[in-house]
Design a protein around this motif. Structure first.
Motif, PDB file in Angstrom:
ATOM      1  N   LEU A  26     -24.378   8.662   0.696  1.00 25.35           N
ATOM      2  CA  LEU A  26     -23.583   8.485  -0.522  1.00 25.35           C
ATOM      3  C   LEU A  26     -22.223   9.148  -0.381  1.00 25.35           C
ATOM      4  O   LEU A  26     -21.191   8.594  -0.781  1.00 25.35           O
ATOM      5  N   LEU A  27     -22.217  10.359   0.236  1.00 20.06           N
ATOM      6  CA  LEU A  27     -20.942  11.052   0.459  1.00 20.06           C
ATOM      7  C   LEU A  27     -20.048  10.263   1.415  1.00 20.06           C
ATOM      8  O   LEU A  27     -18.826  10.166   1.235  1.00 20.06           O
ATOM      9  N   THR A  28     -20.678   9.709   2.464  1.00 18.87           N
ATOM     10  CA  THR A  28     -19.900   8.918   3.442  1.00 18.87           C
ATOM     11  C   THR A  28     -19.278   7.695   2.771  1.00 18.87           C
ATOM     12  O   THR A  28     -18.096   7.361   2.988  1.00 18.87           O
ATOM     13  N   ILE A  29     -20.041   7.007   1.925  1.00 21.60           N
ATOM     14  CA  ILE A  29     -19.535   5.814   1.231  1.00 21.60           C
ATOM     15  C   ILE A  29     -18.397   6.191   0.273  1.00 21.60           C
ATOM     16  O   ILE A  29     -17.369   5.500   0.190  1.00 21.60           O
ATOM     17  N   SER A  30     -18.552   7.305  -0.417  1.00 20.93           N
ATOM     18  CA  SER A  30     -17.520   7.749  -1.363  1.00 20.93           C
ATOM     19  C   SER A  30     -16.218   8.060  -0.641  1.00 20.93           C
ATOM     20  O   SER A  30     -15.117   7.697  -1.089  1.00 20.93           O
ATOM     21  N   ALA A  31     -16.343   8.791   0.504  1.00 19.57           N
ATOM     22  CA  ALA A  31     -15.145   9.136   1.271  1.00 19.57           C
ATOM     23  C   ALA A  31     -14.438   7.879   1.777  1.00 19.57           C
ATOM     24  O   ALA A  31     -13.210   7.754   1.739  1.00 19.57           O
ATOM     25  N   ALA A  32     -15.237   6.906   2.260  1.00 15.20           N
ATOM     26  CA  ALA A  32     -14.654   5.649   2.764  1.00 15.20           C
ATOM     27  C   ALA A  32     -13.952   4.889   1.646  1.00 15.20           C
ATOM     28  O   ALA A  32     -12.868   4.313   1.819  1.00 15.20           O
ATOM     29  N   ALA A  33     -14.573   4.892   0.449  1.00 19.11           N
ATOM     30  CA  ALA A  33     -13.959   4.191  -0.689  1.00 19.11           C
ATOM     31  C   ALA A  33     -12.646   4.835  -1.088  1.00 19.11           C
ATOM     32  O   ALA A  33     -11.660   4.157  -1.408  1.00 19.11           O
ATOM     33  N   LEU A  34     -12.608   6.191  -1.040  1.00 19.88           N
ATOM     34  CA  LEU A  34     -11.374   6.893  -1.396  1.00 19.88           C
ATOM     35  C   LEU A  34     -10.249   6.572  -0.419  1.00 19.88           C
ATOM     36  O   LEU A  34      -9.107   6.298  -0.802  1.00 19.88           O
ATOM     37  N   VAL A  35     -10.588   6.586   0.881  1.00 18.96           N
ATOM     38  CA  VAL A  35      -9.588   6.256   1.910  1.00 18.96           C
ATOM     39  C   VAL A  35      -9.087   4.830   1.732  1.00 18.96           C
ATOM     40  O   VAL A  35      -7.892   4.529   1.826  1.00 18.96           O
ATOM     41  N   PHE A  36     -10.029   3.921   1.453  1.00 25.61           N
ATOM     42  CA  PHE A  36      -9.666   2.511   1.274  1.00 25.61           C
ATOM     43  C   PHE A  36      -8.730   2.342   0.066  1.00 25.61           C
ATOM     44  O   PHE A  36      -7.745   1.594   0.113  1.00 25.61           O
ATOM     45  N   ALA A  37      -9.044   3.071  -1.021  1.00 24.44           N
ATOM     46  CA  ALA A  37      -8.210   2.976  -2.223  1.00 24.44           C
ATOM     47  C   ALA A  37      -6.800   3.482  -1.952  1.00 24.44           C
ATOM     48  O   ALA A  37      -5.808   2.881  -2.378  1.00 24.44           O
ATOM     49  N   LEU A  38      -6.715   4.608  -1.227  1.00 20.20           N
ATOM     50  CA  LEU A  38      -5.400   5.152  -0.897  1.00 20.20           C
ATOM     51  C   LEU A  38      -4.591   4.174  -0.050  1.00 20.20           C
ATOM     52  O   LEU A  38      -3.391   3.954  -0.273  1.00 20.20           O
ATOM     53  N   LEU A  39      -5.247   3.574   0.946  1.00 26.31           N
ATOM     54  CA  LEU A  39      -4.560   2.590   1.789  1.00 26.31           C
ATOM     55  C   LEU A  39      -4.117   1.377   0.977  1.00 26.31           C
ATOM     56  O   LEU A  39      -3.011   0.838   1.160  1.00 26.31           O
ATOM     57  N   PHE A  40      -4.965   0.922   0.058  1.00 26.79           N
ATOM     58  CA  PHE A  40      -4.669  -0.267  -0.753  1.00 26.79           C
ATOM     59  C   PHE A  40      -3.421  -0.034  -1.605  1.00 26.79           C
ATOM     60  O   PHE A  40      -2.493  -0.863  -1.630  1.00 26.79           O
ATOM     61  N   PHE A  41      -3.377   1.126  -2.321  1.00 25.90           N
ATOM     62  CA  PHE A  41      -2.218   1.392  -3.181  1.00 25.90           C
ATOM     63  C   PHE A  41      -0.948   1.618  -2.373  1.00 25.90           C
ATOM     64  O   PHE A  41       0.145   1.250  -2.787  1.00 25.90           O
ATOM     65  N   SER A  42      -1.080   2.200  -1.191  1.00 24.51           N
ATOM     66  CA  SER A  42       0.084   2.403  -0.330  1.00 24.51           C
ATOM     67  C   SER A  42       0.659   1.075   0.138  1.00 24.51           C
ATOM     68  O   SER A  42       1.863   0.844   0.100  1.00 24.51           O
ATOM     69  N   LEU A  43      -0.241   0.176   0.590  1.00 25.12           N
ATOM     70  CA  LEU A  43       0.208  -1.149   1.033  1.00 25.12           C
ATOM     71  C   LEU A  43       0.806  -1.945  -0.118  1.00 25.12           C
ATOM     72  O   LEU A  43       1.775  -2.678   0.050  1.00 25.12           O
ATOM     73  N   ARG A  44       0.223  -1.813  -1.305  1.00 27.10           N
ATOM     74  CA  ARG A  44       0.725  -2.556  -2.461  1.00 27.10           C
ATOM     75  C   ARG A  44       2.132  -2.103  -2.833  1.00 27.10           C
ATOM     76  O   ARG A  44       3.002  -2.907  -3.156  1.00 27.10           O
ATOM     77  N   ARG A  45       2.350  -0.780  -2.765  1.00 24.75           N
ATOM     78  CA  ARG A  45       3.683  -0.263  -3.068  1.00 24.75           C
ATOM     79  C   ARG A  45       4.716  -0.762  -2.065  1.00 24.75           C
ATOM     80  O   ARG A  45       5.825  -1.134  -2.419  1.00 24.75           O
ATOM     81  N   CYS A  46       4.357  -0.805  -0.810  1.00 19.57           N
ATOM     82  CA  CYS A  46       5.268  -1.309   0.235  1.00 19.57           C
ATOM     83  C   CYS A  46       5.593  -2.775   0.019  1.00 19.57           C
ATOM     84  O   CYS A  46       6.728  -3.223   0.170  1.00 19.57           O
ATOM     85  N   SER A  47       4.544  -3.548  -0.325  1.00 22.30           N
ATOM     86  CA  SER A  47       4.759  -4.992  -0.516  1.00 22.30           C
ATOM     87  C   SER A  47       5.654  -5.247  -1.720  1.00 22.30           C
ATOM     88  O   SER A  47       6.493  -6.139  -1.707  1.00 22.30           O
ATOM     89  N   ARG A  48       5.515  -4.431  -2.790  1.00 21.21           N
ATOM     90  CA  ARG A  48       6.383  -4.583  -3.953  1.00 21.21           C
ATOM     91  C   ARG A  48       7.834  -4.289  -3.599  1.00 21.21           C
ATOM     92  O   ARG A  48       8.749  -4.996  -3.997  1.00 21.21           O
ATOM     93  N   SER A  49       8.021  -3.228  -2.849  1.00 19.96           N
ATOM     94  CA  SER A  49       9.377  -2.869  -2.420  1.00 19.96           C
ATOM     95  C   SER A  49      10.005  -3.983  -1.601  1.00 19.96           C
ATOM     96  O   SER A  49      11.164  -4.344  -1.757  1.00 19.96           O
ATOM     97  N   ARG A  50       9.168  -4.554  -0.678  1.00 17.53           N
ATOM     98  CA  ARG A  50       9.659  -5.648   0.172  1.00 17.53           C
ATOM     99  C   ARG A  50       9.987  -6.880  -0.659  1.00 17.53           C
ATOM    100  O   ARG A  50      10.967  -7.563  -0.447  1.00 17.53           O
ATOM    101  N   ALA A  51       9.160  -7.142  -1.670  1.00 15.84           N
ATOM    102  CA  ALA A  51       9.381  -8.315  -2.537  1.00 15.84           C
ATOM    103  C   ALA A  51      10.647  -8.138  -3.348  1.00 15.84           C
ATOM    104  O   ALA A  51      11.409  -9.078  -3.539  1.00 15.84           O
ATOM    105  N   ASN A  52      10.886  -6.917  -3.831  1.00 18.03           N
ATOM    106  CA  ASN A  52      12.100  -6.671  -4.606  1.00 18.03           C
ATOM    107  C   ASN A  52      13.343  -6.915  -3.777  1.00 18.03           C
ATOM    108  O   ASN A  52      14.334  -7.454  -4.246  1.00 18.03           O
ATOM    109  N   ARG A  53      13.272  -6.495  -2.510  1.00 21.85           N
ATOM    110  CA  ARG A  53      14.426  -6.746  -1.637  1.00 21.85           C
ATOM    111  C   ARG A  53      14.585  -8.221  -1.366  1.00 21.85           C
ATOM    112  O   ARG A  53      15.669  -8.749  -1.276  1.00 21.85           O
ATOM    113  N   ARG A  54      13.473  -8.911  -1.260  1.00 21.16           N
ATOM    114  CA  ARG A  54      13.510 -10.340  -0.925  1.00 21.16           C
ATOM    115  C   ARG A  54      14.057 -11.184  -2.076  1.00 21.16           C
ATOM    116  O   ARG A  54      14.821 -12.109  -1.879  1.00 21.16           O
ATOM    117  N   PHE A  55      13.680 -10.837  -3.325  1.00 19.79           N
ATOM    118  CA  PHE A  55      14.054 -11.650  -4.461  1.00 19.79           C
ATOM    119  C   PHE A  55      15.193 -11.050  -5.277  1.00 19.79           C
ATOM    120  O   PHE A  55      15.391 -11.405  -6.418  1.00 19.79           O
TER     121      PHE A  55
END
Length: 428
Positions: A26-55
């Motif tokens: 359970l601890l391993t799954i929780s840690a993996a989910a936290l890492v995944f969430a952090l990566l997801f929000f980081s990538l989303r922020r980058c993509s928004r920045s890129r989209a703003n520059r594009r449009f």
């Protein structure tokens, strides 16, 4: 020792109530989910920045463009406008240092929001469009310069005005046109598409209007019967009034054209008019009732109070429009030395003829179908109100449009005069 060691892993191996999973799982799954969430929000922020520059607001596809120059009201504003032009003006040299290039790029990014309404053409582009400024492509000529018909690579047709460089006048008119109508878009005003400024050359690129000027159709050799019927003439008058009204009442700060005349009214194949040539236009700041300037314009169209004092405001354009309306009705030029002495000045002749109640005599004889007496009287009344010697009594352009389009107000006066005549006949 073997009995003390818990083969299942001790506390971490204890079973949890969640799906019967061990605690370590359970601890391993929780840690993996936290890492995944952090990566997801980081990538989303980058993509928004890129989209703003594009449009972000795009610069037109041209490699050379001009920044927007807003109307100025003081010396400081004029200096700032010059800086904007200098930033985006095409370089004359074939190469430049990398530092200068990056500096220009940074300045362009700063002015990004002011770019996109006008393209900057190179001299080579306009030479190609006009076949080397061939005389066969000349469609207009005057003290301001020469206008050429041009065809761009995308096959769109434009009008290229090459301003004459007389003691800096070309630079002045270039700046005035940019300030006055650079952003203006109205169906009764000629659209300014782009510019060219290389060395001493100053050129303006307009939309092409394919049916000549009102002056050509009124005074040119069109035969004994004019194609300009009464209805077409009123259509031209109303459209012109709407264009001028937009300059006076639809812009802030307002613009006084200062050169309303038949040669500056362009017509398309459907006889829709477009007001052109803003080289003499003046910007009238908010709160200002007039601006004092050197008297400019065309003889016969200039308001008398402006000619005497140099004090310019919207009523000066109203007077010029009144003269233009007389010209449209009569087919006569404002000043014609080929006419008898008493008819050289059209305005004076027009007023005398109307005062003698010879209304039909002011009509252009080349109009085949005459207007009704009612319609003619309405327009004659508008003419006389526009050229009132008291500038404050002249109507606004918005009021003129209503009077041209509807007859309720002007004919209250006419009906009253008719009623008085009837009473006089009955009781005298």
């Amino acid at each position: 020792m073997g009995a003390d060691a818990d083969p299942s892993g001790g506390f971490l191996a204890s079973t949890t109530p969640l799906l019967g999973l061990p605690l370590y799982a359970l601890l391993t799954i929780s840690a993996a989910a936290l890492v995944f969430a952090l990566l997801f929000f980081s990538l989303r922020r980058c993509s928004r920045s890129r989209a703003n520059r594009r449009f972000a607001p795009l610069i037109p596809t041209s490699t050379k463009e001009i920044g927007e120059i807003t109307p100025v009201r003081n010396a400081k504003g004029e200096e700032e406008a010059k800086k904007v032009v200098a930033v985006v003006k095409p370089s004359e040299g074939s190469s430049s240092s990398s530092s200068a290039s990056s500096s220009v790029s940074m300045e362009k990014e700063k002015k990004m929001e002011n770019i996109g309404w006008g393209r900057w053409y190179t001299l080579a582009e306009l030479e190609a469009a006009t076949a080397g400024f061939n005389s066969e492509n000349v469609i207009g000529e005057g003290g301001y310069g020469i206008v050429y018909r041009g065809v761009l690579p995308d096959l769109s047709i434009v009008a290229v005005k090459n301003l004459l460089n007389n003691k800096g006048q070309a630079e002045k008119e270039f700046k005035v046109e940019v300030e006055a109508i650079g952003k203006v878009r109205h169906k009764n005003l000629v659209g300014l598409i782009g510019y060219c400024a290389e060395g001493a050359k100053r050129m303006l690129v307009y939309e092409y209007i394919d049916n000549g000027t009102l002056e050509q159709w009124l005074h040119g050799d069109v035969g004994p019967i004019s194609p300009l019927t009464w209805d077409i003439r009123m259509k031209i008058a109303i459209g012109t009034a709407k264009g001028i009204a937009y300059l006076h009442e639809g812009l802030e700060p307002k613009v006084v054209h200062r050169d309303i005349k038949s040669s500056n009214i362009l017509l398309n194949k459907q006889w829709y008019p477009k007001v052109s040539d803003f080289g003499l236009a003046k910007v009238l700041g908010s709160g200002s009732s007039y601006v004092t300037t050197r008297v400019m314009g065309t003889f016969g169209y200039v308001a008398p109070e402006y000619a005497c004092t140099g004090m310019l405001n919207e009523s000066s354009d109203v007077y010029s429009f009144g003269v233009l309306l007389m010209e449209i009705i009569s087919g006569r030029s404002p000043v014609d030395y080929n006419r008898p002495v008493g008819e050289v000045n059209m305005v004076e002749w027009f007023k005398r003829t109307v005062q003698r109640k010879h209304d039909e005599e002011v009509l252009d004889p080349s109009i085949e179908v005459k207007p009704s007496t009612r319609a003619l009287k309405r327009v004659l009344l508008i003419c006389l109100r526009c050229i009132d010697m008291d500038a404050q009594k002249r109507p606004k352009m918005g009021q003129i449009i209503h009077m041209l389009e509807g007859d309720e107000f002007p004919f209250r006066i006419v009906r009253l005069s008719q009623l008085l005549c009837i009473l006089h006949l009955c009781f005298c």
